[in-house]
Design a protein around this motif. Sequence first.
Motif, PDB file in Angstrom:
ATOM      1  N   HIS A 345     -12.867   3.534  -0.097  1.00 40.55           N
ATOM      2  CA  HIS A 345     -13.392   4.368  -1.178  1.00 40.55           C
ATOM      3  C   HIS A 345     -12.853   5.793  -1.078  1.00 40.55           C
ATOM      4  O   HIS A 345     -12.457   6.386  -2.081  1.00 40.55           O
ATOM      5  CB  HIS A 345     -14.932   4.378  -1.107  1.00 40.55           C
ATOM      6  N   LEU A 346     -12.811   6.351   0.146  1.00 40.11           N
ATOM      7  CA  LEU A 346     -12.296   7.707   0.307  1.00 40.11           C
ATOM      8  C   LEU A 346     -10.811   7.777  -0.031  1.00 40.11           C
ATOM      9  O   LEU A 346     -10.354   8.757  -0.630  1.00 40.11           O
ATOM     10  CB  LEU A 346     -12.535   8.177   1.743  1.00 40.11           C
ATOM     11  N   ILE A 347     -10.061   6.746   0.336  1.00 40.42           N
ATOM     12  CA  ILE A 347      -8.636   6.730   0.000  1.00 40.42           C
ATOM     13  C   ILE A 347      -8.455   6.674  -1.518  1.00 40.42           C
ATOM     14  O   ILE A 347      -7.549   7.312  -2.071  1.00 40.42           O
ATOM     15  CB  ILE A 347      -7.942   5.546   0.695  1.00 40.42           C
ATOM     16  N   SER A 348      -9.315   5.915  -2.206  1.00 35.27           N
ATOM     17  CA  SER A 348      -9.223   5.861  -3.674  1.00 35.27           C
ATOM     18  C   SER A 348      -9.564   7.199  -4.311  1.00 35.27           C
ATOM     19  O   SER A 348      -9.170   7.463  -5.443  1.00 35.27           O
ATOM     20  CB  SER A 348     -10.168   4.777  -4.213  1.00 35.27           C
ATOM     21  N   LYS A 349     -10.282   8.054  -3.579  1.00 38.87           N
ATOM     22  CA  LYS A 349     -10.595   9.399  -4.071  1.00 38.87           C
ATOM     23  C   LYS A 349      -9.525  10.410  -3.663  1.00 38.87           C
ATOM     24  O   LYS A 349      -9.753  11.613  -3.743  1.00 38.87           O
ATOM     25  CB  LYS A 349     -11.945   9.840  -3.517  1.00 38.87           C
TER      26      LYS A 349
END
Length: 634
Positions: A345-349
Amino acid sequence: MPIVRATGLAEMLDFVVIFTKGGVVLWNSQTSGINFSSCINSLIRGVILEERNTDSKYFEEDQLAVQFKLDNELDLVYAAVFQKVIKLSYLDAFLADMQFAFKEKFGGTPTLERLGSEYDFEGEFRSVLTAAEEASSKQVKAPKAMRSYNESQKSKKTVASMIQDDKKPVEKRVNIQESPTQPKSRPSSSPLTTDDIIQENRRKLREKLTPTKKSADTKLSVPVKQGATEKAGKKPRVWDLGGNSKDAVLLDRSKDSPEDVQYQSVNNELVGTMHGVIPDLDVEDEEDVDSAEDSSEEDDMNSHSLAPKKDRRGGGLLSYFRGIVGGKTIVLADLKPALEKMRDHLISKNVASEIAVKLCESVATSLEGKQMGTFDSIASLVREALTQSLVRILSPKRRIDIIRDALESNRGGKPYTIIFCGVNGVGKSTNLAKICFWLIENDFNVLIAACDTFRAGAVEQLRTHTRHLNALHPAANHNNRTMVQLYEKGYGKDAAGIALEAIKFAHDTKVDVVLVDTAGRMQDNEPLMRSLSKLIKVNNPDLVLFVGEALVGNEAVDQLVKFNQSLADYSSNETPHIIDGIVLTKFDTIDDKVGAAISMTYITGQPIVFVGTGQTYADLKAINVNAVVNSLMK
């Protein structure tokens, strides 16, 4: 022979201390720990409070090393200080035993009384230390001593034993070329030689492999079943415990039974109502949490219904934890599935993948070993830990107040100097003009030094900005002071020399602030990075700002690491001036993918001073930590 002795653990450890995560010392191994206070304070500031690199539980400063162990249940840290050149493989077990002994004796002390209590832990510490020394002594073994010549087998041989006696009979070897089917006869009293044993084994092997007439007749006498076809199909194997034929019929699922048809129809209805996709991480406000708590009893009553209902609190990352509630100690196995989802999720952000992994490790470290309350849920604990980590990363270690620093510099009789650096095309000149407008609004007159002598049109761009800013703030409105001036020497000149002349001109003309624009350069271009390091070293600015765009992901890490490394490597000063702060541009183009802010501040540890959000001079803002965190949690 020298005697090898195992050095005692007490002689290797310089200092052992137990303190809270806030830095309050509860117990230490000596009355005076002044020599090691700097090392322990650096550990608290750089590792414990920042939650950086806590997975290795190892910290170094100068010639000292610190091995530490976190106790999340009591919020304590157990640390041992020793010389960096010493390698202690058994130190983890020693700290674990010391933690167990301390918790066993003082674990029941209330939190409020813990800081004001005196801890008599010397006896337990000595016993744990003695046990560790005994364990370490078993690991260290003295080298095996060499045997003397008198103890060897060679010394026992005599000259007589090495002389062959001709009178002794010599055993005649068997000729291998002789026919193996006609072995030579030998006396029964003579012992078997190695060749005899080999010949005997070969004979037995040939007898075993040669078929006899009886075995051949047995194979031919096998009766053939009458009526058998030439090519019979493959038949199912019948097991001894497989049951009768009725069981086989019941177990045959190749045909649908009426019950199967009914079950399949019900299953199709369930598939139509279930949701298999996990949405992104949701941000729950206080009203959602309160309503979720009030309706928890109703959700439990409806959880046994046939068709699953959608959780009113939404899905997302935290849905991994809602099945685990209170009354247990959190272990890493419980957190691992959600941590993997959190990382994705953080990588997608737009958070750099390396930073996302370290952030997940930080959250796991802060939660592992904590005791959950009866009504606590892992969802709330993970949310709180993640939010605290993000806020801690975005919060500056030191406050950069340009207005205050500029006023203080002006009282000292010199202009306040800011140098802007960064890669190509990130908006250095545009955001320099925005900061210039902000300084004019605060009644500072500014000198812009055009030190980008490489890019065509760079000087003309700054000249246009100067004209527009003077039109917005004419001298008549500021006691006939020209608020913006441009110092330029054209193209192809030495940037460091132009900046030095501009700062001297500002000092002579009583200009408040000097903004130095530099050429964009890639972080791998060594000549240009040397030029930037020279410019900063020669002019010694008050502030060095790195201008980066919010669109980058992993590239932000590479840019900042190499810029800082180059400024440190190519400077001849003992304390080189590296990046002090960050200007994050194009923030209005990324929607909620604000991960670059996390990546940049995590790498440098320096704050984001300005955020560029639009096309006008007024589109310059300070970063809103809570807004960035909420965007990352969505």
